[in-house]
Design an enzyme around this catalytic site. Structure first.
Site, mmCIF file in Angstrom:
data_model
loop_
_atom_site.group_PDB
_atom_site.id
_atom_site.type_symbol
_atom_site.label_atom_id
_atom_site.label_comp_id
_atom_site.label_asym_id
_atom_site.label_seq_id
_atom_site.Cartn_x
_atom_site.Cartn_y
_atom_site.Cartn_z
ATOM 1 N N ASP A 76 -35.047 51.387 57.334
ATOM 2 C CA ASP A 76 -34.873 50.219 57.755
ATOM 3 C C ASP A 76 -34.358 49.103 56.613
ATOM 4 O OD1 ASP A 76 -35.903 50.817 60.234
ATOM 5 O OD2 ASP A 76 -37.910 49.994 60.038
ATOM 6 N N GLU A 100 -44.604 58.823 59.795
ATOM 7 C CA GLU A 100 -45.234 58.903 58.686
ATOM 8 C C GLU A 100 -46.569 59.570 58.865
ATOM 9 O OE1 GLU A 100 -41.729 57.079 58.402
ATOM 10 O OE2 GLU A 100 -43.645 56.139 59.506
ATOM 11 N N HIS A 129 -26.434 50.178 63.077
ATOM 12 C CA HIS A 129 -27.671 50.002 63.949
ATOM 13 C C HIS A 129 -28.210 48.606 63.167
ATOM 14 C CE1 HIS A 129 -31.439 50.028 65.644
ATOM 15 N NE2 HIS A 129 -32.048 50.494 64.423
ATOM 16 N N ASP A 139 -39.082 58.253 65.128
ATOM 17 C CA ASP A 139 -39.307 57.217 64.050
ATOM 18 C C ASP A 139 -40.803 56.886 64.170
ATOM 19 O OD1 ASP A 139 -38.798 55.011 62.675
ATOM 20 O OD2 ASP A 139 -38.279 53.654 64.271
#
Length: 921
Positions: A603, A501, A661, A498
């Site tokens: 997200d 980027e 999640h 995660d």
């Protein structure tokens, strides 16, 4: 185009415009020819594989100056290409005309000005001249020279153009600096041996459709500004990710930005990944694709001409054009360049459960036990960053998660698996000698450096952090050793990478960024935040192979490769740790990522709108060669409702990657947290998924082997049906299973489109004979509509609590007959986890057929795994008359027949490893 003057030719006559051959021979069998044409165009042409390809060298005589107003106004608004794309600048007539461009404000425009540029290129704006052209083994090489200086700094005056027809269906066009090397993406493209020359513009012989036409706006090639435009043959444009949008892009003056960014999925923003690939459906039903192999920040401006403009601030213009003509073939051809996706482990296709905020290993464990107690299928339990000590990678909070090793051991005893999160930011604030990942990384020099040669320090969850440089082979070895040390404590089975980027909460670094050209380029694409280092590290940062300016969009890919790659230079990470297929899910992605990881859509929020957005997101990543994709079921942020979560669990049961999640400080949304009725509905949806896993696994094998899509848009199967082109609220699994979820609150019905043909209700076999129409269907809260396409055979299996159990259960084969009473299907079967099972021959492959009232199972390849599975039931939908007799391998067998034309043959106990025949008369 009737005025020709011959320059050089190996032919004996000059072709008329549009003519297909010279001397009675196909032009592809001739050498390239160059011609002067009236209107100042230098053209090189050839013909190959049904495509005419022309190279047009535009010759401009005018210099910079103010174009006449009449000439400017005469350009249709849809064909006005933006000459002043800079943002945060008030474009005045003086600024515009200083660039030699047309300025027409809203009072002078005849139509709507919403998005139409006021400053745009005149038809004779100075561009490049095509000079000498030479043949190569695969095509041609030429040189482009700019005769008038452009308005961006360090304009490159001489370019090299190469055009290669690498295969019968793939055209490779590359424009780069003729004198100095520039950044190029190190993509490993399989070599080709084709030796048939050709030229450029691309036009289909059969339909006359022009696939690529870059003559409508000037080419720019400066050091930090590259631009090229093309007309599109239709407005049916897909791909170009990662963005939150409809699957079918809007061309109403829409700009899409490509720069990996940590931001919750929001319309109009650049998101986590970069995929500069598009697919166009042409008006004839054919399709083609275009891929720009470039890793720098870029944007694509869409306009309703229809047309498209690429702008990037580095690298080269390296295009691959995929000729299809079927949309499935376009995606396969694209993956022949970037690589086919990895074969996932079987358990990776089961149901996954996670949240940030379990609070402890015991709370996590109790959730798993509750799932078992209610016999709800689950294969993998995950933990977010709260399992760590101080959010530091490769640590465990001994106070709250001290029982984590015991929990993982319990999962393994029950045939389940464990996945944990890792972020790339490595804490840099611990006392020396107390945190091995940073101490050792600093010693080995594996971190990204600032312009002074010191580790760049940013800030993520653990506080101040350094960032591993995954372009450095030494980093791969350091990463493997960290994983190995942690695996000895917590024997995890998969990794969730995660924040890659990479994310930086400080916008650059703890010391800011430089004032140089890499941090402050003369042109900045429309990135969220307005500057390149917004919520990421400085683009001037130094990595082992280049500046971060060139590698930023590759960061997630490089981390995934270091974590999972069987071809990594020094580390095979998960492969070396487990000696089984790796399971990796990554947030940031780039072309070829499917070789190393899957992806989740980030997200999202617990809202009906976000649930609906997940379908175009999933379908887009199917185009990008990352079939293992899904969204956070029930939403990540915010609190879900029972109705929303029930509907989302039904939809999520058909994500290729299925994970529920949510975030901390919100109410739980795992199935046991809801009422008995909702919990039962969620369980039933997951049991349908587990029943269909043999079919889904076979689809993934086809994706791995040849680049087929798994979750598939309807127009891939019905390219002649224009009504399917904009559908992104339904989707197919493969060619045969249509999923129509409910995406709105408070309804007990849903409208779905059924392309022409026969469709059978998955549950009952009831028939829908569609002429190509929208149908309203009952959809109570405990039901998701599924339909089997005529001519399909689905291998299904009795569901179990996890894939270890379900894989050993008996199979049920469902055959949905076509109008001529035929059907086809197949099954790929192996042990579900071994590396290179197909390459080693450790698999079974079966083909199922129905013809002339006979079902046959043919075993084309077999291994021991298939001997453990039996076929217990055959169900045939669409049997027009009740049979008088059914035989199994020639022996008469009992059967049942329902009035809705469903034939069922039970208690077969036939070995999957042996062929068999079932006949009805």
């Amino acid at each position: 185009m009737k005025s020709y003057q011959k320059l050089t030719t190996d032919s004996t006559q000059v072709p008329e415009a549009g003519e297909d051959n010279v001397d009675g021979r196909p032009l592809c069998h001739q050498k390239l020819s160059a011609w002067w044409l009236g209107g100042g165009l230098l053209m090189v042409a050839a013909l190959l594989s049904g495509v005419t390809v022309w190279v047009l060298g535009q010759i401009w005589w005018s210099q910079h100056g103010t174009p006449p107003l009449a000439k400017c106004v005469s350009i249709p608004e849809d064909l006005r290409f933006d000459c002043y794309p800079e943002r945060n600048t008030v474009v005045t007539q003086e600024l515009c005309e200083a660039r030699g461009c047309c300025f027409v404000d809203s009072e002078q425009s005849s139509g709507s000005t919403n998005g139409v540029p006021w400053c745009f290129y005149p038809p004779d704006f100075p561009s490049y001249t095509l000079g000498s052209v030479n043949e190569t083994e695969l095509g041609l090489v030429g040189f482009l020279t700019r005769k008038a200086k452009a308005y961006y700094p360090k304009d490159i005056e001489k370019l090299q153009l190469s055009v290669e027809f690498e295969t019968d269906t793939r055209l490779h066009v590359k424009i780069t600096d003729a004198t100095s090397p520039r950044n190029e993406v190190p993509l490993e493209v399989p070599p080709v041996t084709k030796k048939e020359p050709f030229g450029l513009i691309v036009k289909r012989k059969t339909s006359g459709t022009v696939l690529l036409n870059t003559t409508m706006a000037p080419l720019f090639f400066a050091d930090q500004f590259l631009q090229i435009s093309t007309l599109l043959p239709s407005s049916y444009l897909y791909g170009l990710g990662e963005h939150r949008s409809n699957f079918l892009h809007s061309l109403e003056w829409n700009t899409l930005t490509f720069w990996a960014r940590d931001v919750p999925p929001t319309e109009s923003f650049n998101l986590y990944g970069v995929h500069p690939f598009y697919l166009v459906m042409e008006k004839t039903g054919a399709a083609h694709g275009v891929f720009l192999l470039n890793s720098n920040a870029m944007e694509v401006a869409l306009q309703p001409a229809p047309a498209l403009t690429w702008r990037t601030i580095g690298g080269v213009l390296d295009f691959y054009i995929f000729l299809g003509p079927d949309p499935n073939l376009v995606v396969q051809q694209y993956q022949q360049v970037i690589g086919f996706p990895a074969m996932p482990p079987y358990w990776g296709l089961g149901f996954h459960l996670c949240r940030w905020g379990y609070g402890s290993s015991n709370e996590t464990w109790e959730t798993v036990k509750a799932m078992r107690n209610f016999q709800i299928p689950q294969d993998a339990q995950w933990n977010d960053i709260d399992y760590m000590e101080g959010y530091r990678d490769f640590t465990v909070d001994s106070q709250k998660f001290g029982a984590l090793p015991q929990m993982v051991e319990d999962l393994h005893k029950h045939g389940q698996y464990y996945v944990m999160i890792l972020d790339p930011g490595i804490s840099s604030t611990q006392p020396p000698g107390s945190y091995w990942p940073y101490d050792e990384g600093l010693k080995r020099g594996v971190f990204i450096n600032n312009t002074q040669g010191e580790p760049l320090i940013g800030k993520v969850w653990p506080g101040l952090t350094a960032y591993p440089d995954f372009s450095n082979p030494d980093t791969h070895q350091w990463w493997l050793e960290n994983l190995n040390r942690f695996h000895s404590i917590v024997p995890f089975d998969g990794i969730w990478i995660d924040m890659n980027e990479p994310s930086d909460f400080m916008d650059g670094s703890s010391e800011g960024c430089s004032q140089g050209k890499l941090d402050n380029p003369p042109y900045v694409p429309a990135v969220l935040g307005g500057f390149l280092s917004a919520k990421t590290i400085c683009t001037s940062s130094r990595q082992s192979t280049s500046a971060h300016y060139n590698l930023h969009n590759l960061y997630g890919l490089m981390e995934a490769k270091a974590t999972a790659s069987p071809k990594a230079i020094k580390s095979d990470a998960l492969i070396k740790l487990r000696e089984k297929r790796p399971f990796i899910i990554s947030r940031s992605t780039f072309p070829s990522q499917g070789k190393y990881s899957g992806h989740w859509l980030g997200d999202n929020r617990s809202s009906w709108k976000d649930m609906a957005w997940s379908i175009p997101g999933m379908l887009s990543f199917s185009l990008f060669g990352i079939p293992l994709v899904g969204a956070d079921i029930c939403g990540f942020s915010g609190s879900t409702s029972e109705e929303l979560c029930t509907r989302w669990m039904q939809l999520g049961a058909f994500y290729p990657f299925s994970r529920n999640h949510n975030t901390q400080d919100e109410k739980a949304q795992d199935p046991p947290a809801f009422s008995p009725a909702a919990r039962t509905t969620m369980k039933e949806a997951l049991e349908i998924r587990y029943s269909l896993l043999p079919y889904l696994y076979s689809l993934f094998h086809r994706a791995h082997l040849q680049g087929d899509t798994v979750a598939r848009p309807l127009f891939f199967e019905f390219p002649k049906d224009v009504a399917t082109y904009s559908i992104d609220k339904q989707f197919l699994w493969g060619r045969g299973l249509l999923v129509t979820p409910v995406l709105d609150p408070g309804v007990d019905w849903v409208v779905g489109y059924f392309p022409r043909g026969l469709w059978y209700d998955y549950y009952t076999g009831s028939l829908v004979n569609s002429s190509g129409e929208n149908l309203k269907m009952a959809a109570p809260l405990d039901h998701i509509n599924l339909h089997i396409r005529e001519g399909t055979i689905l291998p299904t299996q009795k569901p179990g609590c996890c894939t270890v159990i379900s894989r050993g259960n008996p199979m049920r084969l469902i055959a949905a007959l076509s109008q001529n009473a035929n059907a086809w299907g197949d099954l790929y079967w192996d042990d579900g986890e071994s590396l290179d099972a197909f390459a080693k021959g450790d698999y079974s492959y079966l083909v199922f057929n129905v013809t002339q009232n006979t079902f046959t199972s043919a075993v084309l390849h077999s291994n021991v795994e298939a001997t453990h599975v039996t076929v217990d039931v055959l169900t045939v939908y669409g049997v027009g008359e009740e049979p008088k007799i059914v035989t199994v391998n020639g022996k008469e067998w009992p059967f049942s027949y329902l009035t809705n034309q469903v034939l069922t043959v039970s208690d077969l106990q036939l070995s999957l490893s042996q062929g068999f025949s079932i006949q009805w008369k």
